[in-house]
Write an enzyme that holds these catalytic residues in place. Structure first.
Site, PDB file in Angstrom:
ATOM      1  N   ASN A   9       0.866  -1.172   0.000  1.00 15.76           N
ATOM      2  CA  ASN A   9       0.000   0.000   0.000  1.00 15.76           C
ATOM      3  C   ASN A   9       0.907   1.228   0.000  1.00 15.76           C
ATOM      4  OD1 ASN A   9      -1.809   2.046   0.454  1.00 15.76           O
ATOM      5  ND2 ASN A   9      -2.470   1.350   2.470  1.00 15.76           N
ATOM      6  N   TRP A  10       1.015   1.842  -1.153  1.00 17.25           N
ATOM      7  CA  TRP A  10       1.942   2.989  -1.270  1.00 17.25           C
ATOM      8  C   TRP A  10       1.404   4.234  -0.576  1.00 17.25           C
ATOM      9  CZ3 TRP A  10       4.018   3.144  -7.048  1.00 17.25           C
ATOM     10  CH2 TRP A  10       4.646   1.919  -7.329  1.00 17.25           C
ATOM     11  N   LYS A  11       0.121   4.218  -0.243  1.00 19.81           N
ATOM     12  CA  LYS A  11      -0.532   5.391   0.362  1.00 19.81           C
ATOM     13  C   LYS A  11      -0.313   6.624  -0.530  1.00 19.81           C
ATOM     14  CE  LYS A  11      -0.216   3.155   4.804  1.00 19.81           C
ATOM     15  NZ  LYS A  11      -0.154   3.240   6.258  1.00 19.81           N
ATOM     16  N   HIS A  97      -9.570   1.283   4.964  1.00 21.14           N
ATOM     17  CA  HIS A  97      -8.294   1.444   5.667  1.00 21.14           C
ATOM     18  C   HIS A  97      -8.516   2.361   6.883  1.00 21.14           C
ATOM     19  CE1 HIS A  97      -4.170   2.471   6.589  1.00 21.14           C
ATOM     20  NE2 HIS A  97      -3.816   1.398   5.892  1.00 21.14           N
ATOM     21  N   GLU A  99      -6.866   4.707   7.994  1.00 21.00           N
ATOM     22  CA  GLU A  99      -6.633   6.128   7.718  1.00 21.00           C
ATOM     23  C   GLU A  99      -7.864   6.766   7.090  1.00 21.00           C
ATOM     24  OE1 GLU A  99      -2.985   5.459   5.580  1.00 21.00           O
ATOM     25  OE2 GLU A  99      -2.048   4.828   7.454  1.00 21.00           O
ATOM     26  N   GLU A 169      -5.294  -4.839  10.541  1.00 18.09           N
ATOM     27  CA  GLU A 169      -4.229  -3.860  10.754  1.00 18.09           C
ATOM     28  C   GLU A 169      -4.466  -3.118  12.066  1.00 18.09           C
ATOM     29  OE1 GLU A 169      -2.381  -2.669   6.688  1.00 18.09           O
ATOM     30  OE2 GLU A 169      -4.023  -1.317   7.122  1.00 18.09           O
ATOM     31  N   GLY A 175       2.744   2.302  10.767  1.00 18.61           N
ATOM     32  CA  GLY A 175       3.692   3.408  10.616  1.00 18.61           C
ATOM     33  C   GLY A 175       4.431   3.759  11.897  1.00 18.61           C
ATOM     34  N   SER A 215       3.585  -2.230  10.178  1.00 15.49           N
ATOM     35  CA  SER A 215       5.037  -2.317  10.347  1.00 15.49           C
ATOM     36  C   SER A 215       5.621  -3.674   9.957  1.00 15.49           C
ATOM     37  CB  SER A 215       5.434  -1.944  11.774  1.00 15.49           C
ATOM     38  OG  SER A 215       5.056  -0.607  12.056  1.00 15.49           O
ATOM     39  N   GLY A 236       2.840  -1.177   4.213  1.00 15.47           N
ATOM     40  CA  GLY A 236       2.864   0.246   3.917  1.00 15.47           C
ATOM     41  C   GLY A 236       4.270   0.711   3.586  1.00 15.47           C
ATOM     42  N   GLY A 237       4.918   1.329   4.552  1.00 17.55           N
ATOM     43  CA  GLY A 237       6.233   1.941   4.356  1.00 17.55           C
ATOM     44  C   GLY A 237       7.240   1.052   3.640  1.00 17.55           C
TER      45      GLY A 237
HETATM   46  P1  13P Z   1       3.095   0.354   7.619  1.00 16.58           P
HETATM   47  O1  13P Z   1       3.579  -0.943   7.008  1.00 16.58           O
HETATM   48  O2  13P Z   1       3.822   1.549   7.127  1.00 16.58           O
HETATM   49  O3  13P Z   1       3.022   0.264   9.118  1.00 16.58           O
HETATM   50  O4  13P Z   1       1.582   0.557   7.110  1.00 16.58           O
HETATM   51  C1  13P Z   1       0.673  -0.488   7.216  1.00 16.58           C
HETATM   52  C2  13P Z   1      -0.534  -0.128   6.462  1.00 16.58           C
HETATM   53  O5  13P Z   1      -1.284   0.744   6.846  1.00 16.58           O
HETATM   54  C3  13P Z   1      -0.788  -0.828   5.188  1.00 16.58           C
HETATM   55  O6  13P Z   1      -2.056  -0.568   4.710  1.00 16.58           O
END
Ligand code: 13P
Length: 252
Positions: A9-11, A97, A99, A169, A175, A215, A236-237
């Site tokens: 997930n590149w966000k 998600h 967020e 999640e 993050g 993470s 994510g990251g």
């Molecule tokens: P991180 O891997 O950066 O913690 O993010 C997880 C996430 O929200 C994937 O959708």
């Protein structure tokens, strides 16, 4: 159908130039390193879906959107519909998600509409759920996450349910560099699967892929993916680094 799946997930990250480089690196590595037995998805920002699809062609990598509108079409300035995604042959869409729940006030109720319209257009939703630190510390995490499933998914038929992927999640692990332990992930995944089984029966529950997100890194993926109810990850990251992301995929 249950399968191992790792989705990046590149966000809201990457320029167009960076996105093209990252998508082609991931696609080429997945192809050259002959990765099999795991579905690889990159959920890129909307403007890059088309080029990411093109760069992934013939490599086994699939693309996904990070959100969609609950509306089919019309005067909804700035929104992106599932019919648009379908017409671009985008197979996956992340729905709910944390967020989006937090910053864009997406409720379990609204998410039912997004799930329904995505399924009606043959997209595979990656439905996200997860509790806050406060909820976990209060000991209410199982109940909270099961409730998210009940309210957003339990109106579906068994046949529809089996078309989606669930991603657990925990918000406190997103993050933050603070991963749920492999035991915490497995424990919640088993709980979610038994919650699904109570409603739909064991056979159906066993067919659902449940991913862990929060993470996930190359150095912890193997341990987390070892859980018997953990079918992969939503990353994510760490998905913004091609080598690291592909190493996570290879943890299977
Ligand atoms: P991180 O891997 O950066 O913690 O993010 C997880 C996430 O929200 C994937 O959708």
């Amino acid at each position: 159908m249950r399968k191992n799946l790792v989705a990046g997930n590149w966000k809201m990250n990457t320029s167009f130039q960076e996105a093209k480089k990252l998508a082609s690196e991931v696609a080429n590595m997945v192809k050259d390193e002959e990765i099999s037995g795991v579905e690889v998805v990159i959920c890129v920002p909307f403007p890059y879906l088309s080029v990411a699809s093109k760069l992934s062609e013939g490599t086994g990598v699939k693309v996904g959107a990070q959100n969609c509108s609950q509306k089919a079409s019309g005067a909804y300035t700035g929104e992106v519909s599932v019919t648009m995604l379908k017409s671009m042959e985008v197979p996956y869409v992340v729905i709910g998600h944390s967020e989006r729940r937090e910053y864009f006030s997406e409720s379990n109720e609204l998410l039912t509409e997004k799930i329904d319209i995505a399924l009606a257009n043959d997209l595979t939703p990656i439905f996200c759920c997860g509790e806050s630190l406060e909820t976990r510390e209060a000991g209410d995490h199982f109940e909270f996450v099961c409730q998210q499933l009940t309210e957003s998914l339990f109106h579906l038929t068994a046949e529809q349910l089996q078309k989606l992927v669930i991603a657990y999640e925990p918000i406190w692990a997103i993050g933050t560099g603070k991963t749920a332990s492999a035991e915490q992930a497995q424990e919640m995944h088993a709980k979610l699967r038994s919650h699904l089984a109570n409603q739909y029966g064991n056979e159906v529950a066993e067919e659902i892929s449940i991913l862990y997100g929060g993470s996930v890194k190359p150095n912890n993926a193997k341990e987390i993916f070892a859980g018997k109810d953990v079918d992969g990850g939503l990353v994510g990251g760490a998905s913004l680094d091609s080598r690291g992301f592909v190493d996570i995929i290879k943890s299977f």
